[in-house]
Design a protein around this motif. Structure first.
Motif, PDB file in Angstrom:
ATOM      1  N   TYR A 260      14.238  -1.675   5.827  1.00  0.00           N
ATOM      2  CA  TYR A 260      13.043  -2.318   5.263  1.00  0.00           C
ATOM      3  C   TYR A 260      13.253  -3.820   5.136  1.00  0.00           C
ATOM      4  CZ  TYR A 260      15.979  -2.393   1.090  1.00  0.00           C
ATOM      5  OH  TYR A 260      17.013  -2.607   0.216  1.00  0.00           O
ATOM      6  N   GLU A 261      12.145  -4.535   4.994  1.00  0.00           N
ATOM      7  CA  GLU A 261      12.153  -5.931   4.573  1.00  0.00           C
ATOM      8  C   GLU A 261      11.739  -5.938   3.104  1.00  0.00           C
ATOM      9  OE1 GLU A 261      12.882  -8.780   5.951  1.00  0.00           O
ATOM     10  OE2 GLU A 261      13.376  -8.055   7.959  1.00  0.00           O
ATOM     11  N   PRO A 262      12.549  -6.496   2.196  1.00  0.00           N
ATOM     12  CA  PRO A 262      12.205  -6.463   0.772  1.00  0.00           C
ATOM     13  C   PRO A 262      10.846  -7.106   0.505  1.00  0.00           C
ATOM     14  CG  PRO A 262      14.471  -7.189   1.069  1.00  0.00           C
ATOM     15  CD  PRO A 262      13.846  -7.165   2.433  1.00  0.00           C
ATOM     16  N   HIS A 263      10.039  -6.436  -0.293  1.00  0.00           N
ATOM     17  CA  HIS A 263       8.749  -6.990  -0.697  1.00  0.00           C
ATOM     18  C   HIS A 263       8.992  -8.231  -1.547  1.00  0.00           C
ATOM     19  CE1 HIS A 263       4.937  -7.297  -2.946  1.00  0.00           C
ATOM     20  NE2 HIS A 263       4.397  -6.722  -1.875  1.00  0.00           N
ATOM     21  N   PRO A 264       8.102  -9.240  -1.468  1.00  0.00           N
ATOM     22  CA  PRO A 264       8.291 -10.463  -2.265  1.00  0.00           C
ATOM     23  C   PRO A 264       8.505 -10.197  -3.754  1.00  0.00           C
ATOM     24  CG  PRO A 264       6.569 -10.812  -0.650  1.00  0.00           C
ATOM     25  CD  PRO A 264       6.953  -9.374  -0.549  1.00  0.00           C
ATOM     26  N   LEU A 265       7.828  -9.200  -4.303  1.00  0.00           N
ATOM     27  CA  LEU A 265       8.029  -8.888  -5.715  1.00  0.00           C
ATOM     28  C   LEU A 265       9.411  -8.283  -5.965  1.00  0.00           C
ATOM     29  CD1 LEU A 265       4.527  -7.551  -6.801  1.00  0.00           C
ATOM     30  CD2 LEU A 265       5.787  -9.451  -7.840  1.00  0.00           C
TER      31      LEU A 265
ATOM     32  N   LEU B  56      12.004  -9.151  -4.205  1.00  0.00           N
ATOM     33  CA  LEU B  56      12.867 -10.329  -4.147  1.00  0.00           C
ATOM     34  C   LEU B  56      12.865 -11.059  -5.484  1.00  0.00           C
ATOM     35  CD1 LEU B  56      11.925 -11.788  -0.624  1.00  0.00           C
ATOM     36  CD2 LEU B  56      14.002 -10.546  -1.246  1.00  0.00           C
ATOM     37  N   LEU B  57      11.704 -11.126  -6.119  1.00  0.00           N
ATOM     38  CA  LEU B  57      11.598 -11.783  -7.425  1.00  0.00           C
ATOM     39  C   LEU B  57      12.364 -10.985  -8.480  1.00  0.00           C
ATOM     40  CD1 LEU B  57      10.419 -13.985  -9.225  1.00  0.00           C
ATOM     41  CD2 LEU B  57       8.343 -12.584  -9.478  1.00  0.00           C
ATOM     42  N   ALA B  58      12.193  -9.662  -8.461  1.00  0.00           N
ATOM     43  CA  ALA B  58      12.908  -8.815  -9.418  1.00  0.00           C
ATOM     44  C   ALA B  58      14.418  -8.924  -9.215  1.00  0.00           C
ATOM     45  CB  ALA B  58      12.455  -7.367  -9.273  1.00  0.00           C
ATOM     46  N   ALA B  59      14.839  -8.922  -7.955  1.00  0.00           N
ATOM     47  CA  ALA B  59      16.268  -9.036  -7.653  1.00  0.00           C
ATOM     48  C   ALA B  59      16.804 -10.384  -8.119  1.00  0.00           C
ATOM     49  CB  ALA B  59      16.498  -8.861  -6.156  1.00  0.00           C
ATOM     50  N   SER B  60      16.022 -11.433  -7.945  1.00  0.00           N
ATOM     51  CA  SER B  60      16.440 -12.759  -8.382  1.00  0.00           C
ATOM     52  C   SER B  60      16.626 -12.798  -9.894  1.00  0.00           C
ATOM     53  CB  SER B  60      15.404 -13.792  -7.951  1.00  0.00           C
ATOM     54  OG  SER B  60      15.734 -15.081  -8.433  1.00  0.00           O
ATOM     55  N   GLU B  61      15.709 -12.174 -10.639  1.00  0.00           N
ATOM     56  CA  GLU B  61      15.841 -12.135 -12.090  1.00  0.00           C
ATOM     57  C   GLU B  61      17.046 -11.304 -12.514  1.00  0.00           C
ATOM     58  OE1 GLU B  61      11.104 -12.703 -13.238  1.00  0.00           O
ATOM     59  OE2 GLU B  61      12.226 -10.996 -14.035  1.00  0.00           O
ATOM     60  N   LEU B  62      17.283 -10.195 -11.823  1.00  0.00           N
ATOM     61  CA  LEU B  62      18.447  -9.371 -12.141  1.00  0.00           C
ATOM     62  C   LEU B  62      19.741 -10.124 -11.834  1.00  0.00           C
ATOM     63  CD1 LEU B  62      19.902  -6.808 -12.955  1.00  0.00           C
ATOM     64  CD2 LEU B  62      19.426  -5.861 -10.683  1.00  0.00           C
ATOM     65  N   GLN B  63      19.777 -10.835 -10.716  1.00  0.00           N
ATOM     66  CA  GLN B  63      20.969 -11.603 -10.364  1.00  0.00           C
ATOM     67  C   GLN B  63      21.228 -12.714 -11.383  1.00  0.00           C
ATOM     68  OE1 GLN B  63      20.193 -12.808  -6.327  1.00  0.00           O
ATOM     69  NE2 GLN B  63      20.337 -10.712  -5.536  1.00  0.00           N
ATOM     70  N   GLN B  64      20.176 -13.317 -11.890  1.00  0.00           N
ATOM     71  CA  GLN B  64      20.331 -14.321 -12.943  1.00  0.00           C
ATOM     72  C   GLN B  64      20.941 -13.698 -14.192  1.00  0.00           C
ATOM     73  OE1 GLN B  64      19.922 -17.529 -12.847  1.00  0.00           O
ATOM     74  NE2 GLN B  64      20.200 -17.978 -15.038  1.00  0.00           N
ATOM     75  N   HIS B  65      20.512 -12.472 -14.492  1.00  0.00           N
ATOM     76  CA  HIS B  65      21.067 -11.743 -15.640  1.00  0.00           C
ATOM     77  C   HIS B  65      22.557 -11.447 -15.424  1.00  0.00           C
ATOM     78  CE1 HIS B  65      21.540  -8.801 -18.847  1.00  0.00           C
ATOM     79  NE2 HIS B  65      21.952  -7.910 -17.950  1.00  0.00           N
ATOM     80  N   LEU B  66      22.905 -11.033 -14.219  1.00  0.00           N
ATOM     81  CA  LEU B  66      24.305 -10.741 -13.924  1.00  0.00           C
ATOM     82  C   LEU B  66      25.183 -11.984 -14.076  1.00  0.00           C
ATOM     83  CD1 LEU B  66      23.925  -8.449 -10.766  1.00  0.00           C
ATOM     84  CD2 LEU B  66      24.487  -7.739 -13.092  1.00  0.00           C
ATOM     85  N   GLU B  67      24.640 -13.127 -13.755  1.00  0.00           N
ATOM     86  CA  GLU B  67      25.420 -14.370 -13.831  1.00  0.00           C
ATOM     87  C   GLU B  67      25.575 -14.889 -15.257  1.00  0.00           C
ATOM     88  OE1 GLU B  67      23.145 -16.827 -11.217  1.00  0.00           O
ATOM     89  OE2 GLU B  67      24.371 -16.351  -9.447  1.00  0.00           O
TER      90      GLU B  67
ATOM     91  N   GLU C 186       0.820  -1.209   0.000  1.00  0.00           N
ATOM     92  CA  GLU C 186       0.000   0.000   0.000  1.00  0.00           C
ATOM     93  C   GLU C 186       0.856   1.262   0.000  1.00  0.00           C
ATOM     94  OE1 GLU C 186      -2.691  -0.158   3.272  1.00  0.00           O
ATOM     95  OE2 GLU C 186      -3.717  -1.969   2.573  1.00  0.00           O
ATOM     96  N   LEU C 187       2.040   1.195   0.611  1.00  0.00           N
ATOM     97  CA  LEU C 187       2.931   2.348   0.714  1.00  0.00           C
ATOM     98  C   LEU C 187       4.291   2.005   0.125  1.00  0.00           C
ATOM     99  CD1 LEU C 187       2.129   3.354   4.416  1.00  0.00           C
ATOM    100  CD2 LEU C 187       1.267   4.477   2.351  1.00  0.00           C
ATOM    101  N   PHE C 188       4.992   3.024  -0.326  1.00  0.00           N
ATOM    102  CA  PHE C 188       6.322   2.811  -0.889  1.00  0.00           C
ATOM    103  C   PHE C 188       7.318   2.480   0.224  1.00  0.00           C
ATOM    104  CE2 PHE C 188      10.438   4.228  -2.660  1.00  0.00           C
ATOM    105  CZ  PHE C 188      10.433   3.455  -3.816  1.00  0.00           C
ATOM    106  N   THR C 189       8.381   1.811  -0.138  1.00  0.00           N
ATOM    107  CA  THR C 189       9.399   1.352   0.797  1.00  0.00           C
ATOM    108  C   THR C 189      10.073   2.517   1.523  1.00  0.00           C
ATOM    109  OG1 THR C 189       9.867  -0.395  -0.810  1.00  0.00           O
ATOM    110  CG2 THR C 189      11.446  -0.115   1.008  1.00  0.00           C
ATOM    111  N   PHE C 190      10.207   2.410   2.855  1.00  0.00           N
ATOM    112  CA  PHE C 190      11.091   3.330   3.562  1.00  0.00           C
ATOM    113  C   PHE C 190      12.511   2.866   3.253  1.00  0.00           C
ATOM    114  CE2 PHE C 190      13.639   4.497   7.316  1.00  0.00           C
ATOM    115  CZ  PHE C 190      13.438   5.872   7.292  1.00  0.00           C
ATOM    116  N   PRO C 191      13.294   3.646   2.504  1.00  0.00           N
ATOM    117  CA  PRO C 191      14.502   3.100   1.854  1.00  0.00           C
ATOM    118  C   PRO C 191      15.678   2.811   2.771  1.00  0.00           C
ATOM    119  CG  PRO C 191      14.316   5.454   1.427  1.00  0.00           C
ATOM    120  CD  PRO C 191      13.055   5.058   2.145  1.00  0.00           C
ATOM    121  N   PHE C 192      15.649   3.294   4.012  1.00  0.00           N
ATOM    122  CA  PHE C 192      16.822   3.151   4.875  1.00  0.00           C
ATOM    123  C   PHE C 192      16.743   1.963   5.828  1.00  0.00           C
ATOM    124  CE2 PHE C 192      16.248   7.622   3.755  1.00  0.00           C
ATOM    125  CZ  PHE C 192      17.437   7.841   3.076  1.00  0.00           C
TER     126      PHE C 192
END
Length: 599
Positions: A30-35, A37-48, A22-28
């Protein structure tokens, strides 16, 4: 120019099962939102798997060795970086005033993903990296920098080239043997002048003593003889003074000649340095003006304007080049709606820092907090969890008390003393329970996240006595911690100097140049399920000492379980002050207290 479609990435995996925040991440913090985490996983796959560009993140070396040797890092130990990687050639010689990242091609970087909706309502994400990668700040699929200082048709590279030419001229001038010869000659002449003048002054003092002795011996002479003696001694005095004037004048002329020859070369060097400083300051200011950041209200502020109201007035090195402001600026510029954000570290950390590969981290406070304060204005965000009282509903257990002192068992996530935003603490609770207590009460502190034993002084005399014991290190303290790994050795001593991370407090850095000495003895208690339980004996009491010494590669290289700063967050930090031994402040009786950690 980058289009929204160029950097907008659609999820490969289905996302319909996820609920949007409902609200944007407090950037300093936070617990990463599941989505995210999914985006980060896809980006990490790209980096590899990507092969378009090459960058040494240090991962292969770490895998080969099993433990990265910190001395093998070629990243600067300092947390701030200048605009040019050549020593002495940064645009601003003042520490922490550069804009760009470290400029190196090696080792880890911070990456960020920003969950967004495009103008068609489609959900996707943007990707960004901090600073430069592969010596570039533009890479396919990643959002561009807020201002591309490396653009071929821009002003930065030509101006930097001019500054580098001056740097080359300064270096060449310093290398010339003529400057060294003139400098050595001037030093030798100055020393010889000082020696000869000093020798003559010493001779004058000795002559004065002898004349005084002659006067005393001549008191028995007749009037004429005494008069002649006085005239002779006056002449000798005048001769000594005249000789001093001649000697001083001689060396003044001789040194003036040497200084003139040296000064001609040195003045040229000083003029070049002043020119470089002036050009650097002008280019730096122009960059500050060019780095402009949008917010959701389409308000734009420059980097210089944002930082003018901060304590340091000038943006720290790397300001504006972190992933978070890049992501948000791109989204606001292209009409994309931010939904959530997360940043993770990829690769091996600089030798001074503790960054775990693939771990998520909050935005840095020194560089990003002022910028994001402007960029998030108007965008509803999660509440700052650091403003929530972590001690609410928790009780202090008093395990010993008399008229002079208390010993308490402090719960985890409980402040020892009032914080900037939260007053509730051990100090405030004891003040309420013992309103007649005198003195500062607090003798020593535990980190907010650390549980365990603390001694409290109830009067000034007890406080003075107990503090002296801590200062002289006669108090025995033993902590128990649970580490995220199995140690192969059974005991050892860690000696790593520490200082605060000025760009990201309260994090601490290992710094052999400016850090304060910190020493910790450790012993293994048990090993189970991939974890190690240890006793920790701190000889010194630096901020986060046990946490850093546990997590750093040159320490135990295993973060304490639940360490949200140097490892991964869990239900609590598994660090407990288990044993406390001291002498009673009044009776001097030896006292020992122990409370089990419960983990």
């Amino acid at each position: 120019m980058h289009s929204p479609e160029h950097c907008f990435t659609s999820f490969k995996a289905p996302t319909s099962e996820f609920t949007l925040p409902e609200l944007f991440t407090f950037p300093f913090y936070y617990e990463p939102h599941p989505l995210c985490l999914l985006a980060a996983s896809e980006l990490q796959q790209h980096l590899e798997t990507q092969t378009v560009w090459q960058h040494d993140f240090g991962l292969r070396e770490a895998e080969d060795s099993g433990l990265r040797e910190a001395n093998g890092s070629d990243l600067n130990e300092a947390n701030g970086f200048g605009l040019n990687e050549a020593k002495g050639s940064s645009l601003n010689e003042t520490k922490g005033s550069g804009l760009n990242d470290d400029g190196s091609d090696g080792l880890g970087k911070m990456f960020g993903v920003l969950l967004v909706k495009n103008q068609q309502g489609e959900l996707g994400y943007l990707s960004a990296f901090s600073g430069k990668i592969a010596d570039k700040n533009l890479l396919p699929g990643f959002v561009p920098p807020v201002f591309d200082m490396l653009a071929k048709d821009g002003f930065f590279i030509p101006e930097q080239d001019k500054i580098n030419l001056i740097n080359a001229e300064i270096t060449e001038l310093k290398r010339k043997p003529e400057l060294a010869r003139l400098h050595s000659m001037l030093a030798d002449e100055t020393l010889l002048a000082e020696q000869q003048i000093a020798a003559h002054r010493a001779s004058m003092i000795e002559n004065r003593k002898q004349r005084k002795a002659q006067r005393l011996a001549g008191e028995s002479l007749d009037e004429d003889a005494l008069k002649q003696l006085s005239i002779q001694m006056s002449r000798e005095s005048v001769q000594d003074k005249n000789r001093l004037k001649e000697l001083t004048s001689y060396w003044d002329e001789r040194l003036a000649s040497a200084k003139s020859a040296h000064g001609q070369v040195n003045d040229r060097l000083l003029r070049l340095k002043l020119k470089r400083k002036t050009m650097s300051a002008a280019l730096q200011q122009r960059l500050f003006d060019e780095y402009c950041f949008l917010n959701i209200k389409e308000e734009q502020r420059s980097l210089g304007d944002i930082f003018k109201d901060t304590i340091h007035k000038t943006p720290p090195a790397g300001s504006g080049e972190c992933a978070a402001p890049k992501l948000l600026h791109y989204a606001f510029k292209h009409g994309l709606t931010p939904v959530a954000m997360a940043e993770f570290w990829w690769g091996v950390a600089p030798k001074s820092e503790i960054r775990q590969h693939k771990n998520f981290y909050g935005a840095c406070k020194g560089k990003c907090q002022p910028i994001l304060g402007h960029m998030l204005d108007g965008l509803p965000t999660d509440e700052n969890p650091l403003l929530t009282n972590p001690a609410e509903g928790k009780q202090l257990d008093i395990i010993y008390q008399d008229r002079d002192m208390l010993v308490i068992n402090k719960p985890a996530e409980f402040l020892s003393v009032p914080g900037r935003n939260i007053d509730d603490s051990v100090y405030s609770r004891i003040k309420q329970l013992y309103p007649d207590a005198t003195g500062p009460l607090i003798v020593h502190r535990l980190d907010m996240s650390t549980s365990g034993l603390m001694v409290i002084a109830l009067n000034k005399e007890a406080n003075k006595s107990l503090q002296k014991q801590f200062i002289t290190r006669t108090v025995k303290k033993r902590y128990v911690a649970l580490l995220t790994g199995e140690l192969s050795q059974d005991e050892g001593i860690i000696s790593l100097p520490l200082r605060g991370d000025f760009d990201d407090r309260p994090r601490q850095l290992v710094c052999f140049e400016h850090g304060k000495p910190a020493e910790t003895k450790w012993q293994v208690i048990s090993r189970r399920d991939g974890l190690t339980k240890v006793h920790l004996y701190p000889k010194t009491g630096r901020t986060h000492q046990l946490r850093v010494h546990s997590a750093h590669p040159q320490g135990l290289n295993m973060p304490i379980v639940g360490d949200d700063l140097y490892g991964k967050k869990s239900e609590r930090l598994h660090l407990h002050a288990e044993l406390l031994e001291l002498n009673h402040p009044t009776t001097r009786e030896a006292m020992s207290f122990r409370v089990d950690a419960g983990f």
